[in-house]
Design an enzyme around this catalytic site. Structure first.
Site, short mmCIF file in Angstrom:
data_model
loop_
_atom_site.label_atom_id
_atom_site.label_comp_id
_atom_site.label_asym_id
_atom_site.label_seq_id
_atom_site.Cartn_x
_atom_site.Cartn_y
_atom_site.Cartn_z
N GLU A 248 0.81 -1.22 0.00
CA GLU A 248 0.00 0.00 0.00
C GLU A 248 0.85 1.27 0.00
O GLU A 248 0.60 2.20 0.75
CB GLU A 248 -0.95 0.00 1.19
CG GLU A 248 -1.89 -1.19 1.20
CD GLU A 248 -2.94 -1.14 2.29
OE1 GLU A 248 -2.63 -0.63 3.38
OE2 GLU A 248 -4.06 -1.61 2.05
N ASP B 135 -8.14 -9.18 4.34
CA ASP B 135 -7.97 -8.01 5.21
C ASP B 135 -9.03 -7.90 6.31
O ASP B 135 -9.94 -7.08 6.19
CB ASP B 135 -7.99 -6.75 4.34
CG ASP B 135 -7.41 -5.56 5.08
OD1 ASP B 135 -7.04 -5.72 6.24
OD2 ASP B 135 -7.35 -4.48 4.48
N GLU C 35 -12.55 -1.96 12.09
CA GLU C 35 -12.55 -1.29 10.79
C GLU C 35 -13.65 -1.83 9.87
O GLU C 35 -14.35 -1.07 9.21
CB GLU C 35 -11.18 -1.49 10.12
CG GLU C 35 -11.10 -0.92 8.72
CD GLU C 35 -9.73 -1.09 8.08
OE1 GLU C 35 -8.82 -1.68 8.71
OE2 GLU C 35 -9.56 -0.62 6.94
O1 GCW Z 1 -7.00 -2.88 6.29
C1 GCW Z 1 -6.07 -2.04 5.75
C2 GCW Z 1 -6.42 -0.71 6.29
C3 GCW Z 1 -5.27 0.26 6.28
C4 GCW Z 1 -4.10 -0.41 6.97
C5 GCW Z 1 -3.73 -1.69 6.24
C6 GCW Z 1 -2.61 -2.45 6.92
C7 GCW Z 1 -2.42 0.61 8.33
O2 GCW Z 1 -7.52 -0.20 5.59
O3 GCW Z 1 -5.68 1.42 6.95
O4 GCW Z 1 -2.99 0.45 7.07
O5 GCW Z 1 -4.85 -2.53 6.21
O6 GCW Z 1 -2.91 -3.35 7.66
O7 GCW Z 1 -1.46 -2.12 6.70
#
Ligand code: GCW
Length: 728
Positions: A303, A398, A426
């Protein structure tokens, strides 16, 4: 008039002091109402022999004084004749006469024993361990027994943590925003540190020690190199000083490009000698400030975060460089396996396309993000230094409401692994939904990887557990009063993954709210079914990643305009006129092939795959006959409605017992459950409207019909939803 005013002020002061604002978490030490029980505990525990004067022993003494004098409403005394004995065998050599030396040694540095024993003919309670911190753990266990009114007459407890690393991960930024945080801003007040020590830091440490958490990563994995500069290291050192006597180590996230950003180097290539030296010097410097610094947590090449792949190197090259820098000080590198393809990432405008990308992700070709972590890390198994631990999210995508376990568990036979769970919600209702997560955690921990034959459970393959914290500066720490139970449950399972969700819920309720049996049994039921309820109204039957883009709040299964295909809900559900679901079998992306044969068999046939995972692995027709005999479409409608009905049932359960708790929290939970119902209906109506439009099948008339049009649901925008990252 003056008197009246005084009276009014007093009343306000009293009601303020006694309001249940949730700040005390589960460490509430109010007087036990039953005088006989109080008296009984007082006889056993009122007179304490606690030798030693370390910082930790001083805390133990303070905690025992506050807890027991509060719960028993009597004066606790410390004296050498006390029949409640708390000490290591080196403090109290007599203990060795009663406990076999081998058993003592087996406790290691964190385990403890709590025993009811006759010494010289008189009943005693003994808490013993090899270290002062382990005594503190034992004392918190004893306090819990008293808070929950358990008998202590026959105690024979030996408790040793299953995992060495039990760590909270804070995604807290330097400006105090919290990525995916829903309980206010960060509790770390960087601006006032190191000189101002907020009482919260101490209570945070107490709460963590009470459930056995022994590490905290203070900073976001989307890292800021400034945290590694002297100004910030001094601040971190002040926190480390507070946490040390509670047995809690601090860790920081290391930004891979720090040598460039704060070190003035031209590169962060892990094979460059200057870069290696820079990290060695940095490690040395950190340990001067914090002699027991835990180490680094690293998110690299994921990311948009920089990493070794920017220089054509592997994750092992990157992790090992940091590991070598930390090794002389016994520091640990926790390297995250949450990665997904940089080649796809190039399409993302945030990605620095000037960097050299040359990485070998193996079979990402069939374009399934599910496979990415395994594809990148499996070939590196055995190539990491032994102070590297790979931190793997519980599922392959995720933190979704339900995911199968990550195929890396069981696959990395020569690399220590650490579980990463999300405690913050989240994807599970964020600030407002009552969801008890230990049932989710246990589903994963108890899953069988078959990596070494039947019974190769995920929980047996771990060296540690990390939880992304749900803590902020809201007065009650977690926003929703019930979200405290997820912090609590995470810690309890990190110590002992064999505890049942039921036990954890019941003890948390008793400590946090009330010891009344009807309250405990009703609220336990609410908590235990809450996660399945959420799965039903959000992502039933194995749907995943169908939430709103960016903020991840609310449903958006139609969403299809993110800069990466694999950020779009349509990529994950693949609904079309024929059917729905992601084909990950041999005729699809073959992600199932990353699991052991027995696991694969469990899921590879759409006729035998369990309902929970069916759309994770199969693209099936809307008319597919489900186990229930219903068609898939009927089953989907049924599940979404079941989810909504179950929230209504939770409301009824709460209403039936809420009078047994204080008004403040009772009302908070009532309001939050109202929001949860509203949002459950929103999820159901938005998702069913959308899928109905794709399948061209109506929602059966027996169900409540969507309140608004599909266009309306699509039009909703939430630019200021909390928790969005990017401010680090
Ligand atoms: O789930 C995603 C989140 C991001 C997060 C990423 C991760 C810290 O939306 O906000 O970043 O995972 O775990 O690195």
């Amino acid at each position: 008039m003056k008197k009246l005013l005084l009276l009014a002020v007093c009343c306000i002061a009293i009601s303020y002091c006694y309001a249940e604002d949730g700040y005390r978490l589960w460490l509430r030490y109010d007087k036990i109402s039953n005088a006989t029980i109080r008296q009984h505990y007082f006889q056993r525990l009122g007179s304490i022999h606690l030798p030693g004067n370390s910082a930790t022993i001083t805390l133990v003494k303070k905690e025992l004084t506050t807890a027991l004098s509060g719960l028993l409403a009597n004066n606790i005394q410390f004296n050498q004749q006390g029949n409640f004995i708390v000490g290591t065998p080196s403090h109290i050599p007599e203990i060795k006469r009663y406990i076999n030396n081998e058993n003592l040694l087996a406790l290691g540095s964190e385990g403890y024993m709590i025993l009811a024993k006759k010494m010289n003919g008189n009943p005693h309670i003994i808490i013993t361990a090899n270290t002062d911190v382990a005594l503190l753990y034992g004392v918190f266990n004893l306090i819990r027994l008293v808070q929950t009114n358990q008998s202590i007459d026959q105690l024979s407890i030996t408790s040793i943590p299953k995992y060495k690393n039990r760590i909270l991960n804070h995604w807290d930024n330097i400006n105090r925003s919290v990525e995916r945080g829903y309980a206010g801003i960060s509790i770390w007040d960087w601006h006032k540190l190191p000189d101002y020590i907020d009482q919260r830091y101490i209570d945070y440490a107490r709460a963590n020690a009470s459930i056995g958490i022994n590490g905290t990563v203070l900073t976001n994995v989307n890292a800021n190199a400034q945290f590694l500069t002297p100004v910030y290291l001094k601040k971190t050192a002040a926190l480390a000083d507070v946490f040390r006597p509670y047995g809690i180590k601090v860790y920081l996230t290391a930004r891979f490009s720090a040598p460039i950003e704060i070190g003035g180097l031209k590169t962060a290539d892990p094979l460059d000698a200057d870069v290696q030296q820079w990290w060695k010097n940095k490690a040395k410097e950190i340990y001067q400030y914090i002699p027991d610094f835990g180490g680094f947590l690293v998110k690299a090449n994921s990311e948009g975060q920089p990493g070794p792949q920017n220089y054509g190197r592997t994750h092992a090259d990157g992790a090992n460089m940091l590991a070598d820098a930390l090794a002389p000080f016994n520091g640990l590198v926790m390297w995250r396996a949450f990665v997904y393809d940089v080649r796809v990432q190039k399409a993302n405008e945030n990605f620095d396309s000037s960097s050299t990308v040359d990485h070998n992700a193996g079979d990402i070709a069939s374009n399934d993000r599910f496979k990415q972590a395994y594809s990148e890390f499996k070939p590196l198994d055995g190539k990491f230094r032994n102070n590297v631990i790979l931190q793997v999210k519980n599922g392959p995508i995720d933190f979704q409401p339900r995911e199968p376990f990550s195929p890396l568990f069981g696959a990395m036979k020569a690399t220590p692994l650490m579980m990463e769970f999300q405690v913050t919600q989240e994807y599970l209702g964020q600030a407002t939904h009552l969801v008890f997560l230990p049932t989710l955690y246990k589903e994963i921990l108890d899953a069988d990887t078959y990596s070494n034959g039947k019974g190769s459970f995920v929980k047996e393959q771990l060296n540690g557990i990390a939880g992304v914290a749900n803590i902020g500066n809201d007065r009650n720490w977690t926003g929703h009063p019930f979200h405290q139970s997820n912090w609590y449950g995470f810690g309890r399972l990190a110590w002992d993954p064999d505890l049942s969700s039921n036990t954890i819920a019941a003890e948390w309720i008793a400590q946090t709210f009330s010891n009344e049996a009807p309250f405990i049994s009703t609220v336990t039921q609410m908590m235990l079914s809450s996660r399945e309820t959420l799965v039903n109204y959000m992502t039933p039957l194995g749907l995943h990643h169908i939430m709103g883009n960016g903020h991840h709040y609310g449903p958006a299964p139609w969403s299809n305009n993110a800069p990466r295909a694999d950020w779009n809900p349509v990529y994950y559900h693949k609904a079309d006129k024929y059917g729905i679901g992601f084909n990950r079998t041999t005729s699809g992306t073959n992600a199932l092939n990353q699991y052991a044969a027995q696991v694969r068999q469990q899921w590879e046939d759409s006729n035998s795959c369990s309902d929970e995972y069916i759309l994770w692995f199969h693209h099936i027709s809307w008319n597919h006959k489900m186990r229930s005999g219903k068609t898939l479409w009927e089953e989907l409608c049924y599940r979404y409605n079941l989810g909504v009905d179950s929230v209504k049932a939770m409301q009824q359960q709460w209403n039936s017992v809420k009078k047994l708790v204080d008004e403040e929290r009772s009302n908070q939970v009532t309001m939050l459950l109202n929001i949860q119902l509203k949002e459950a209906k929103w999820w159901r109506d938005a998702c069913l409207s959308y899928f109905s439009s794709i399948a061209q099948l109506p929602i059966p008339p027996k169900y409540e019909q969507p309140e608004y049009s599909l266009e309306y649901y699509k039009s909703l925008q939430f630019p200021f939803a909390p928790g969005i990252g990017g401010h680090n």
